[in-house]
Design an enzyme around this catalytic site. Structure first.
Site, PDB file in Angstrom:
ATOM      1  N   ASP B  11       0.861  -1.173   0.000  1.00  0.00           N
ATOM      2  CA  ASP B  11       0.000   0.000   0.000  1.00  0.00           C
ATOM      3  C   ASP B  11       0.900   1.227   0.000  1.00  0.00           C
ATOM      4  O   ASP B  11       1.765   1.372   0.874  1.00  0.00           O
ATOM      5  CB  ASP B  11      -0.893   0.016   1.246  1.00  0.00           C
ATOM      6  CG  ASP B  11      -2.000  -1.031   1.170  1.00  0.00           C
ATOM      7  OD1 ASP B  11      -2.206  -1.596   0.088  1.00  0.00           O
ATOM      8  OD2 ASP B  11      -2.642  -1.279   2.198  1.00  0.00           O
ATOM      9  N   ASP B 130     -13.650  -4.492  -3.050  1.00  0.00           N
ATOM     10  CA  ASP B 130     -13.664  -4.483  -1.582  1.00  0.00           C
ATOM     11  C   ASP B 130     -15.045  -4.919  -1.138  1.00  0.00           C
ATOM     12  O   ASP B 130     -16.040  -4.292  -1.503  1.00  0.00           O
ATOM     13  CB  ASP B 130     -13.362  -3.083  -1.049  1.00  0.00           C
ATOM     14  CG  ASP B 130     -11.944  -2.643  -1.378  1.00  0.00           C
ATOM     15  OD1 ASP B 130     -11.042  -3.501  -1.333  1.00  0.00           O
ATOM     16  OD2 ASP B 130     -11.742  -1.461  -1.675  1.00  0.00           O
TER      17      ASP B 130
END
Lengths: 196, 256
Positions: B11, B130
């Protein structure tokens, strides 16, 4: 040694160029016929689809030029498929340099398409392009179409059936996988091409 | 035989690799290029970089680090975060990324997936999803999960969205099971198995890896093509070479 990358609009040109730089070779990116003809080695990269790939080569006036080359030529991924006779993808006539058909993988529950990831290659014919290739060596593949196994097949891989991982006829060579993204194995095979 | 892929996820926030728990409370884990090369050396099969703040901040991914990574890295990598158009994607691919992953922008404008597939081929186009289970038991899609303050729950069912993105031209799907993310209690095998049944393209498990057995289950029980993890690799709780040897012993095809 001069190496050129044919700028046929593929998006992995940067990656191939960087991989060559890691091998100490600064390859020029060009669509200029004279520059391509004069190079010691010619690489035809390409990610995308067969029909726009061929259309781009025609637009650039490179089809006959590529067919007439006598120095070592390497097609990578789509670039390899473009060296062949015909692709099922968009029913496209390709360069016709290697008499092998390009067919879509038939999708099954076990065989997801695209074929994406690391797969083992098996050498089928001795060839300097495969020098140093070990039994368990894997390369990174990303493709939905593949070249059938035939007399020009140097190495195969298996994805619910064998297909050509490396092909060659005379001075024309193709790698279905991405040598620029296949770690040490890919670097070795690119080096082999540069050493042809 | 095709190997199952081990995919460290990095990330990226403000040019550094960060990791949060349940998508929150991000801490800096290291430099992008340094971590990328470490994972390459350890045997990672592929890397994913998520510019986690690009989408909520409505900006595209910073191309400079993509190019830095592409110059040195010799395994494939995918870039995600704020790719909102064919031009954004082209810039990232030309900078040297092998694939681009879209998530929130594809939810805003699903035809983006069709456009990307037409422009670059399905093999370049990854759709990240997600997903979180709601009180009624249904899995639904979340948007803008990179920023907890902006995360939105959508009415869209996860499985419906998975089917749609494949029809539109997704060449691969990364399913982030948010309920199990960051807590290292294992991938959400129930959700992954249901997702597998509707997914005809490569499917990557994300969220929950904490032990080698979790990877084994993702491959052997849920038939995932790849397993993505972040914190267990960043913290060195799991070393990739040992993980792969373990998996091979468990009958999983891996690249050693």
């Amino acid at each position: 040694m001069s190496v050129v990358l044919v700028d046929a609009g593929g998006t992995n040109i940067g990656s191939v160029r960087y991989a060559l730089q890691r091998l100490g070779v600064d390859a020029a990116l060009t669509a200029d016929a004279a520059a391509i003809r004069a190079a010691d080695k010619v690489i035809l990269p390409g990610v995308g689809a067969a029909a726009p790939g061929m259309a781009r080569l025609r637009e650039l006036g490179l089809v006959e030029l590529l067919r007439s080359l006598t120095q070592p030529v390497l097609g990578v991924c789509l670039g390899m498929q473009l060296l062949c006779a015909h692709s099922e993808e968009g029913s496209t006539e390709c360069l016709g340099l290697i008499a092998a058909p390009v067919r879509r993988f038939v999708e099954t529950a076990e065989r997801r398409v695209p074929h994406m990831g690391w797969n083992t290659m098996v050498a089928r014919q001795p060839h300097p392009l495969l020098a140093g290739l070990g039994d368990a060596d894997q390369a990174y593949f990303v493709h939905s179409y593949a070249v059938a196994v035939g007399e020009y097949t140097l190495a195969t891989a298996d994805y619910g059936g064998e297909f050509s991982a490396v092909i060659a006829r005379d001075n024309f060579h193709g790698m279905q996988f991405h040598p620029e993204r296949s770690a040490a194995v890919g670097a070795r095979l690119l080096r082999n091409f540069l050493d042809l | 035989m095709l190997s199952r892929r081990i995919i460290p996820c990095l990330d990226v926030r403000d040019g550094k690799v960060v990791k949060g728990v349940r998508f929150r409370d991000h801490v800096v884990m290291g430099e992008i290029v340094e971590l990328a090369l470490r994972y390459r050396d350890e045997g990672a099969d592929e890397l994913v970089f998520y510019d986690i703040t690009a989408s909520p901040e409505a900006r595209s991914v910073d191309r400079q680090w993509v190019e830095r990574v592409a110059r040195v890295l010799d395994i494939p990598f995918c870039v995600a975060g704020g790719i909102r158009s064919v031009d954004d994607a082209r810039a990232v691919l030309h900078a040297g990324a092998d694939k681009i992953s879209v998530n929130s922008p594809a939810l805003e404008r699903p035809e983006l997936i069709d456009q990307l597939a037409a422009a670059f081929g399905v093999q370049c186009v990854v759709v990240g999803i997600d997903s979180l289970r709601d009180g009624d038991g249904a899995w639904r899609v979340r948007q803008y999960s990179g920023d907890p303050g902006k995360t939105r729950a959508l009415a869209r069912g996860t499985l419906d969205w998975m089917i749609e993105v494949q029809q539109r031209g997704a060449g691969e799907i990364v399913l982030n099971c948010m309920g199990s993310d960051g807590v290292r209690a294992g991938y959400d095998l129930e959700q992954l198995s249901v997702a597998r049944a509707v997914c005809r393209v490569p499917l990557i498990a994300s969220g929950g890896a904490g032990a080698p057995e979790h990877f084994r289950d993702a491959f052997n029980a849920a038939d995932m093509d790849g397993a993505l993890a972040a914190s267990v690799f960043h913290s060195r709780a799991i070393a990739i070479p040992e993980l792969k040897r373990y998996l091979r012993g468990q009958g999983v095809a891996v690249r050693l």
